[in-house]
Design an enzyme around this catalytic site. Structure first.
Site, mmCIF file in Angstrom:
data_model
loop_
_atom_site.group_PDB
_atom_site.id
_atom_site.type_symbol
_atom_site.label_atom_id
_atom_site.label_comp_id
_atom_site.label_asym_id
_atom_site.label_seq_id
_atom_site.Cartn_x
_atom_site.Cartn_y
_atom_site.Cartn_z
ATOM 1 N N GLY A 20 0.765 -1.157 0.104
ATOM 2 C CA GLY A 20 -0.028 -0.218 -0.048
ATOM 3 C C GLY A 20 0.923 1.273 0.084
ATOM 4 N N GLY A 22 0.638 5.829 0.464
ATOM 5 C CA GLY A 22 -0.175 7.010 1.100
ATOM 6 C C GLY A 22 0.599 8.274 1.111
ATOM 7 N N GLY A 23 0.149 9.213 1.306
ATOM 8 C CA GLY A 23 0.662 10.589 1.421
ATOM 9 C C GLY A 23 2.104 10.526 2.335
ATOM 10 N N GLY A 25 4.179 7.836 3.000
ATOM 11 C CA GLY A 25 4.947 6.645 2.836
ATOM 12 C C GLY A 25 4.491 5.444 1.999
ATOM 13 N N VAL A 27 4.259 0.988 2.170
ATOM 14 C CA VAL A 27 4.177 -0.510 3.071
ATOM 15 C C VAL A 27 4.561 -1.571 2.008
ATOM 16 C CG1 VAL A 27 3.158 -1.683 4.737
ATOM 17 C CG2 VAL A 27 2.654 0.589 4.821
ATOM 18 N N LYS A 42 6.964 -0.067 6.765
ATOM 19 C CA LYS A 42 6.628 1.160 6.149
ATOM 20 C C LYS A 42 8.007 1.964 6.202
ATOM 21 C CE LYS A 42 3.493 4.987 6.954
ATOM 22 N NZ LYS A 42 2.533 5.399 7.827
ATOM 23 N N ASP A 146 -4.827 8.895 11.029
ATOM 24 C CA ASP A 146 -5.254 8.587 9.732
ATOM 25 C C ASP A 146 -6.150 7.254 10.027
ATOM 26 O OD1 ASP A 146 -5.753 8.704 7.108
ATOM 27 O OD2 ASP A 146 -4.001 7.513 6.635
#
Length: 160
Positions: A20, A22-23, A25, A27, A42, A146
């Site tokens: 996955g 995101g903004g 980092g 994973v 991560k 989050d």
């Protein structure tokens, strides 16, 4: 360093598939080489890893989360900064689905099941909100920035 499958973080972790992003980092599934086990790692975005405030917050939060002990919080195994300046956080690799995936696959959940899942989320949040740093006399709550169904993992363990 451009991270991809097969990249190594130090001489301890080898990255596998991207799980996955995101903004903050990405994973990855990774192999902890010295323990010969799979973990989740991560990695903080390189442009953020160069900002001192972000680095300090990351290290402070990683230490705090590593100190939490609750069966509903994923254990932190390791964290740090690699020689190439990659900031990383290593966690137990969970097997299951996100709460978002459970909702998508099963539709509306039975109230009792949903209440049980949310009670476990609340228990984990209560643990974080009562965190007291070593040597401190007052709690210094950890706030999950989050919290959403994509970040809640549903897994079956030996105890349920």
């Amino acid at each position: 360093m451009a991270l991809q499958t097969g990249s190594k973080i130090g001489d301890r972790y080898e990255l596998g598939e991207l799980l996955g992003a995101g903004g903050y980092g990405s994973v990855y599934r990774a192999r902890q080489l010295n323990m010969d086990r799979d973990v989740a790692i991560k990695v903080i975005l390189p442009q953020l890893a160069n900002q001192n405030a972000v680095v300090q917050r990351f290290l402070r939060e990683a230490k705090a989360v590593a100190a939490l002990k609750n069966p509903h919080i994923v254990p932190v195994i390791d964290f740090g900064r690699a020689d190439d300046d990659t900031l990383f956080l290593v966690m137990e690799l969970l097997h299951g689905r996100t709460l978002k995936a459970v909702f998508a696959a099963e539709g509306p959940l039975e109230p009792a099941r949903l209440a049980g899942l949310l009670a476990q989320v609340c228990e984990a949040l209560a643990e974080a909100h009562h965190y007291t740093p070593p040597g401190a006399s007052e709690p210094s709550p950890i706030v999950h920035r989050d919290l959403k169904p994509e970040n809640v993992w549903v897994a079956t363990t030996r105890t349920g």
